[in-house]
Motif scaffolding. Sequence first.
Motif, PDB file in Angstrom:
ATOM      1  N   THR A  22       0.839  -1.206   0.000  1.00  0.00           N
ATOM      2  CA  THR A  22       0.000   0.000   0.000  1.00  0.00           C
ATOM      3  C   THR A  22       0.868   1.247   0.000  1.00  0.00           C
ATOM      4  N   VAL A  23       1.845   1.284   0.890  1.00  0.00           N
ATOM      5  CA  VAL A  23       2.744   2.441   0.973  1.00  0.00           C
ATOM      6  C   VAL A  23       3.472   2.637  -0.353  1.00  0.00           C
ATOM      7  N   PHE A  24       3.971   1.566  -0.936  1.00  0.00           N
ATOM      8  CA  PHE A  24       4.700   1.654  -2.207  1.00  0.00           C
ATOM      9  C   PHE A  24       3.817   2.243  -3.306  1.00  0.00           C
ATOM     10  N   THR A  25       2.578   1.796  -3.402  1.00  0.00           N
ATOM     11  CA  THR A  25       1.715   2.294  -4.483  1.00  0.00           C
ATOM     12  C   THR A  25       1.378   3.771  -4.326  1.00  0.00           C
ATOM     13  N   VAL A  26       1.349   4.278  -3.102  1.00  0.00           N
ATOM     14  CA  VAL A  26       1.068   5.705  -2.903  1.00  0.00           C
ATOM     15  C   VAL A  26       2.318   6.547  -3.122  1.00  0.00           C
ATOM     16  N   MET A  27       3.486   6.030  -2.778  1.00  0.00           N
ATOM     17  CA  MET A  27       4.734   6.806  -2.872  1.00  0.00           C
ATOM     18  C   MET A  27       5.335   6.821  -4.275  1.00  0.00           C
ATOM     19  N   MET A  28       5.028   5.817  -5.095  1.00  0.00           N
ATOM     20  CA  MET A  28       5.628   5.746  -6.425  1.00  0.00           C
ATOM     21  C   MET A  28       4.947   6.725  -7.391  1.00  0.00           C
ATOM     22  N   ASP A  29       5.483   6.812  -8.596  1.00  0.00           N
ATOM     23  CA  ASP A  29       4.885   7.653  -9.641  1.00  0.00           C
ATOM     24  C   ASP A  29       3.464   7.187  -9.926  1.00  0.00           C
ATOM     25  N   GLY A  30       2.611   8.107 -10.298  1.00  0.00           N
ATOM     26  CA  GLY A  30       1.271   7.735 -10.723  1.00  0.00           C
ATOM     27  C   GLY A  30       0.233   7.923  -9.635  1.00  0.00           C
ATOM     28  N   MET A  31      -0.992   7.591  -9.992  1.00  0.00           N
ATOM     29  CA  MET A  31      -2.119   7.768  -9.086  1.00  0.00           C
ATOM     30  C   MET A  31      -2.554   6.417  -8.523  1.00  0.00           C
ATOM     31  N   PRO A  32      -2.483   6.256  -7.211  1.00  0.00           N
ATOM     32  CA  PRO A  32      -2.890   4.978  -6.627  1.00  0.00           C
ATOM     33  C   PRO A  32      -4.408   4.811  -6.657  1.00  0.00           C
ATOM     34  N   LEU A  33      -4.846   3.580  -6.786  1.00  0.00           N
ATOM     35  CA  LEU A  33      -6.275   3.280  -6.748  1.00  0.00           C
ATOM     36  C   LEU A  33      -6.619   2.707  -5.377  1.00  0.00           C
ATOM     37  N   VAL A  34      -7.704   3.182  -4.807  1.00  0.00           N
ATOM     38  CA  VAL A  34      -8.220   2.630  -3.563  1.00  0.00           C
ATOM     39  C   VAL A  34      -9.586   2.068  -3.902  1.00  0.00           C
TER      40      VAL A  34
END
Length: 167
Positions: A22-34
């Motif tokens: 979860t942390v990785f998907t928010v911190m990386m480039d791009g828009m995270p999906l929830v």
Amino acid sequence: MTRIHGKETNYSNFGDALEAATVFTVMMDGMPLVYSGQEAGLDRSLEFFEKDPIEWKTHKNEALYTTLFNLKHRNQALWNGSYGGEMVRIMNDKMDQVISFVREKNGDKVLIFMNLSKDSVMVQFDTSFDTGHYTSLFTGQPHTVPETMVMNMAPWEYVILHHEHPE
């Protein structure tokens, strides 16, 4: 193991690594999906084409997402697309287990260190390009980053250090 028609969940896919993922998907480039109910700890797949209400309740995921998205909102380094900073790898001596990178934009900066393994690891980071004073996202404590940083990281542990340029 392959699951049939949406029977997989974040918990079955990631297990103990779920928070780190979860942390990785928010911190990386791009828009995270929830996905619906994720912040409320939904631990099952929702039915398609059927009324399948989500039980909205307080869950530790809510605090995690709130903290991450508050930082993403105020720190330009984490903004989406060309508005945010590029992911630049921070080299370390355990590259097969630990991912570390920095994102920077208009004086805002975020350093991310993640043990993406099931083992504890002592890891040394080359932070010579990122020395300075930061704040630890989850503790709020000040943190000085030297040219070389050494951390003993628990399985799936993540550390996020940040600073925002004063307006």
